[in-house]
Design a protein around this motif. Structure first.
Motif, PDB file in Angstrom:
ATOM      1  N   ALA A  48     -31.569 -11.866 -68.003  1.00  0.00           N
ATOM      2  CA  ALA A  48     -31.804 -10.766 -69.024  1.00  0.00           C
ATOM      3  C   ALA A  48     -31.826 -11.364 -70.553  1.00  0.00           C
ATOM      4  CB  ALA A  48     -30.582  -9.906 -69.165  1.00  0.00           C
ATOM      5  N   ASP A  49     -31.143 -12.537 -70.977  1.00  0.00           N
ATOM      6  CA  ASP A  49     -31.433 -12.974 -72.161  1.00  0.00           C
ATOM      7  C   ASP A  49     -32.383 -13.620 -72.549  1.00  0.00           C
ATOM      8  OD1 ASP A  49     -30.593 -14.889 -70.195  1.00  0.00           O
ATOM      9  OD2 ASP A  49     -29.762 -16.169 -71.855  1.00  0.00           O
ATOM     10  N   VAL A  50     -33.327 -14.173 -71.333  1.00  0.00           N
ATOM     11  CA  VAL A  50     -34.544 -14.717 -71.428  1.00  0.00           C
ATOM     12  C   VAL A  50     -35.859 -13.796 -71.527  1.00  0.00           C
ATOM     13  CG1 VAL A  50     -36.244 -16.479 -70.370  1.00  0.00           C
ATOM     14  CG2 VAL A  50     -33.832 -16.935 -70.513  1.00  0.00           C
ATOM     15  N   TYR A  51     -35.383 -12.806 -70.736  1.00  0.00           N
ATOM     16  CA  TYR A  51     -36.305 -11.522 -70.859  1.00  0.00           C
ATOM     17  C   TYR A  51     -36.450 -10.855 -72.566  1.00  0.00           C
ATOM     18  CZ  TYR A  51     -38.614  -7.047 -70.253  1.00  0.00           C
ATOM     19  OH  TYR A  51     -39.292  -5.908 -70.359  1.00  0.00           O
ATOM     20  N   ALA A  52     -35.332 -10.912 -72.852  1.00  0.00           N
ATOM     21  CA  ALA A  52     -35.304 -10.252 -74.238  1.00  0.00           C
ATOM     22  C   ALA A  52     -35.741 -11.119 -75.333  1.00  0.00           C
ATOM     23  CB  ALA A  52     -33.872 -10.171 -74.677  1.00  0.00           C
ATOM     24  N   GLN A  53     -35.840 -12.421 -75.188  1.00  0.00           N
ATOM     25  CA  GLN A  53     -36.601 -13.356 -76.025  1.00  0.00           C
ATOM     26  C   GLN A  53     -38.275 -13.334 -75.652  1.00  0.00           C
ATOM     27  OE1 GLN A  53     -34.964 -17.118 -75.351  1.00  0.00           O
ATOM     28  NE2 GLN A  53     -32.939 -16.723 -76.347  1.00  0.00           N
ATOM     29  N   CYS A  54     -38.521 -13.184 -74.593  1.00  0.00           N
ATOM     30  CA  CYS A  54     -39.867 -13.194 -74.145  1.00  0.00           C
ATOM     31  C   CYS A  54     -40.813 -12.172 -73.722  1.00  0.00           C
ATOM     32  CB  CYS A  54     -40.023 -14.366 -73.041  1.00  0.00           C
ATOM     33  SG  CYS A  54     -39.311 -15.866 -73.261  1.00  0.00           S
ATOM     34  N   ARG A  55     -40.099 -10.900 -74.083  1.00  0.00           N
ATOM     35  CA  ARG A  55     -40.520  -9.653 -73.619  1.00  0.00           C
ATOM     36  C   ARG A  55     -42.054  -9.366 -73.969  1.00  0.00           C
ATOM     37  NH1 ARG A  55     -41.329  -4.337 -74.853  1.00  0.00           N
ATOM     38  NH2 ARG A  55     -40.262  -2.678 -73.453  1.00  0.00           N
ATOM     39  N   LYS A  56     -42.381  -9.738 -75.375  1.00  0.00           N
ATOM     40  CA  LYS A  56     -43.794  -9.488 -75.583  1.00  0.00           C
ATOM     41  C   LYS A  56     -44.924 -10.470 -74.935  1.00  0.00           C
ATOM     42  CE  LYS A  56     -43.094  -8.228 -80.553  1.00  0.00           C
ATOM     43  NZ  LYS A  56     -43.500  -8.660 -81.939  1.00  0.00           N
ATOM     44  N   GLU A  57     -44.416 -11.341 -74.729  1.00  0.00           N
ATOM     45  CA  GLU A  57     -45.245 -12.501 -73.673  1.00  0.00           C
ATOM     46  C   GLU A  57     -45.354 -11.665 -72.311  1.00  0.00           C
ATOM     47  OE1 GLU A  57     -42.946 -13.699 -75.631  1.00  0.00           O
ATOM     48  OE2 GLU A  57     -43.871 -14.970 -76.988  1.00  0.00           O
ATOM     49  N   ILE A  58     -44.119 -11.496 -71.735  1.00  0.00           N
ATOM     50  CA  ILE A  58     -44.290 -11.074 -70.276  1.00  0.00           C
ATOM     51  C   ILE A  58     -45.082  -9.650 -70.095  1.00  0.00           C
ATOM     52  CG2 ILE A  58     -42.664  -9.970 -68.561  1.00  0.00           C
ATOM     53  CD1 ILE A  58     -40.759 -11.975 -69.529  1.00  0.00           C
ATOM     54  N   HIS A  59     -44.969  -8.778 -71.209  1.00  0.00           N
ATOM     55  CA  HIS A  59     -45.841  -7.592 -71.093  1.00  0.00           C
ATOM     56  C   HIS A  59     -47.153  -7.657 -71.550  1.00  0.00           C
ATOM     57  CE1 HIS A  59     -42.477  -4.660 -69.665  1.00  0.00           C
ATOM     58  NE2 HIS A  59     -41.816  -5.677 -69.983  1.00  0.00           N
ATOM     59  N   VAL A  79     -37.957 -19.655 -59.268  1.00  0.00           N
ATOM     60  CA  VAL A  79     -38.043 -20.605 -60.553  1.00  0.00           C
ATOM     61  C   VAL A  79     -37.075 -19.782 -61.203  1.00  0.00           C
ATOM     62  CG1 VAL A  79     -38.942 -21.754 -62.364  1.00  0.00           C
ATOM     63  CG2 VAL A  79     -39.872 -21.574 -60.185  1.00  0.00           C
ATOM     64  N   LYS A  80     -35.777 -19.996 -61.680  1.00  0.00           N
ATOM     65  CA  LYS A  80     -34.770 -19.454 -62.390  1.00  0.00           C
ATOM     66  C   LYS A  80     -35.134 -19.825 -63.860  1.00  0.00           C
ATOM     67  CE  LYS A  80     -30.192 -17.947 -63.687  1.00  0.00           C
ATOM     68  NZ  LYS A  80     -28.861 -18.439 -63.139  1.00  0.00           N
ATOM     69  N   THR A  81     -35.887 -19.044 -64.477  1.00  0.00           N
ATOM     70  CA  THR A  81     -36.543 -19.422 -66.099  1.00  0.00           C
ATOM     71  C   THR A  81     -35.787 -19.704 -67.193  1.00  0.00           C
ATOM     72  OG1 THR A  81     -37.097 -17.155 -66.475  1.00  0.00           O
ATOM     73  CG2 THR A  81     -38.700 -18.463 -65.168  1.00  0.00           C
ATOM     74  N   ARG A  82     -36.048 -20.473 -67.856  1.00  0.00           N
ATOM     75  CA  ARG A  82     -35.330 -20.785 -69.282  1.00  0.00           C
ATOM     76  C   ARG A  82     -36.377 -20.214 -70.476  1.00  0.00           C
ATOM     77  NH1 ARG A  82     -33.016 -26.650 -69.445  1.00  0.00           N
ATOM     78  NH2 ARG A  82     -32.727 -26.147 -71.526  1.00  0.00           N
ATOM     79  N   SER A  83     -37.698 -20.216 -70.089  1.00  0.00           N
ATOM     80  CA  SER A  83     -38.583 -19.907 -71.009  1.00  0.00           C
ATOM     81  C   SER A  83     -39.791 -19.404 -70.055  1.00  0.00           C
ATOM     82  CB  SER A  83     -39.112 -20.950 -71.851  1.00  0.00           C
ATOM     83  OG  SER A  83     -39.709 -21.908 -71.341  1.00  0.00           O
ATOM     84  N   VAL A  84     -40.425 -18.313 -70.887  1.00  0.00           N
ATOM     85  CA  VAL A  84     -41.757 -17.860 -70.393  1.00  0.00           C
ATOM     86  C   VAL A  84     -42.743 -17.786 -71.563  1.00  0.00           C
ATOM     87  CG1 VAL A  84     -42.821 -15.865 -69.302  1.00  0.00           C
ATOM     88  CG2 VAL A  84     -40.652 -16.495 -68.756  1.00  0.00           C
ATOM     89  N   MET A  85     -44.085 -18.484 -71.338  1.00  0.00           N
ATOM     90  CA  MET A  85     -44.957 -18.376 -72.479  1.00  0.00           C
ATOM     91  C   MET A  85     -46.322 -17.563 -71.910  1.00  0.00           C
ATOM     92  SD  MET A  85     -44.463 -22.120 -73.493  1.00  0.00           S
ATOM     93  CE  MET A  85     -44.049 -22.921 -71.628  1.00  0.00           C
ATOM     94  N   SER A  86     -46.764 -16.916 -72.895  1.00  0.00           N
ATOM     95  CA  SER A  86     -48.199 -16.441 -72.159  1.00  0.00           C
ATOM     96  C   SER A  86     -49.341 -17.451 -72.669  1.00  0.00           C
ATOM     97  CB  SER A  86     -48.619 -15.321 -73.379  1.00  0.00           C
ATOM     98  OG  SER A  86     -48.783 -15.432 -74.731  1.00  0.00           O
ATOM     99  N   VAL A  87     -50.461 -17.418 -71.658  1.00  0.00           N
ATOM    100  CA  VAL A  87     -51.493 -18.321 -71.533  1.00  0.00           C
ATOM    101  C   VAL A  87     -52.716 -17.532 -72.231  1.00  0.00           C
ATOM    102  CG1 VAL A  87     -53.081 -19.932 -70.382  1.00  0.00           C
ATOM    103  CG2 VAL A  87     -50.559 -19.595 -69.879  1.00  0.00           C
ATOM    104  N   ARG A  88     -53.237 -17.813 -73.260  1.00  0.00           N
ATOM    105  CA  ARG A  88     -54.384 -17.095 -73.749  1.00  0.00           C
ATOM    106  C   ARG A  88     -55.635 -17.386 -73.270  1.00  0.00           C
ATOM    107  NH1 ARG A  88     -51.675 -12.950 -75.332  1.00  0.00           N
ATOM    108  NH2 ARG A  88     -50.276 -13.380 -77.032  1.00  0.00           N
ATOM    109  N   GLN A  89     -56.710 -16.564 -72.872  1.00  0.00           N
ATOM    110  CA  GLN A  89     -57.834 -16.981 -72.170  1.00  0.00           C
ATOM    111  C   GLN A  89     -59.056 -17.496 -73.310  1.00  0.00           C
ATOM    112  OE1 GLN A  89     -56.786 -13.167 -71.254  1.00  0.00           O
ATOM    113  NE2 GLN A  89     -57.630 -13.209 -69.177  1.00  0.00           N
TER     114      GLN A  89
END
Length: 89
Positions: A48-59, A79-89
């Motif tokens: 939940a805490d990582v999701y709150a930080q990375c919500r924009k990237e995830i959606h 994979v229990k994530t510590r960070s999630v990043m978006s990849v731009r095309q």
């Protein structure tokens, strides 16, 4: 095949196209994401805490990179994530 070669408890980074995103009401804010690349599917567990930080990237992205700890339970690998990043095309 790549994650099958890695021992549980190791830190990993995986990327791919998001094919599924779920946030079940019973999961207490945890988000479950499936990424696919040419080697297969990687399951991300986003606390939940990582999701709150990375919500924009995830959606907002089709392609994501998740970094965290590899976990195994039977035949299931996550994979229990510590960070999630978006990849731009």
């Amino acid at each position: 095949e790549g994650l099958k070669q890695v021992s549980a408890g190791r830190r990993v980074k995986v990327g791919g196209m998001m094919i599924c995103r779920q946030m079940p009401p019973t999961a207490k804010g945890i988000c479950f994401i499936s990424l696919e690349d040419e080697t297969g599917i990687a399951n991300l567990v986003v606390p939940a805490d990582v999701y709150a930080q990375c919500r924009k990237e995830i959606h907002g992205a089709l392609f994501l990179v998740g970094e965290g700890m590899l976990e195994r339970s039977g035949k299931v690998t996550n994979v229990k994530t510590r960070s999630v990043m978006s990849v731009r095309q």
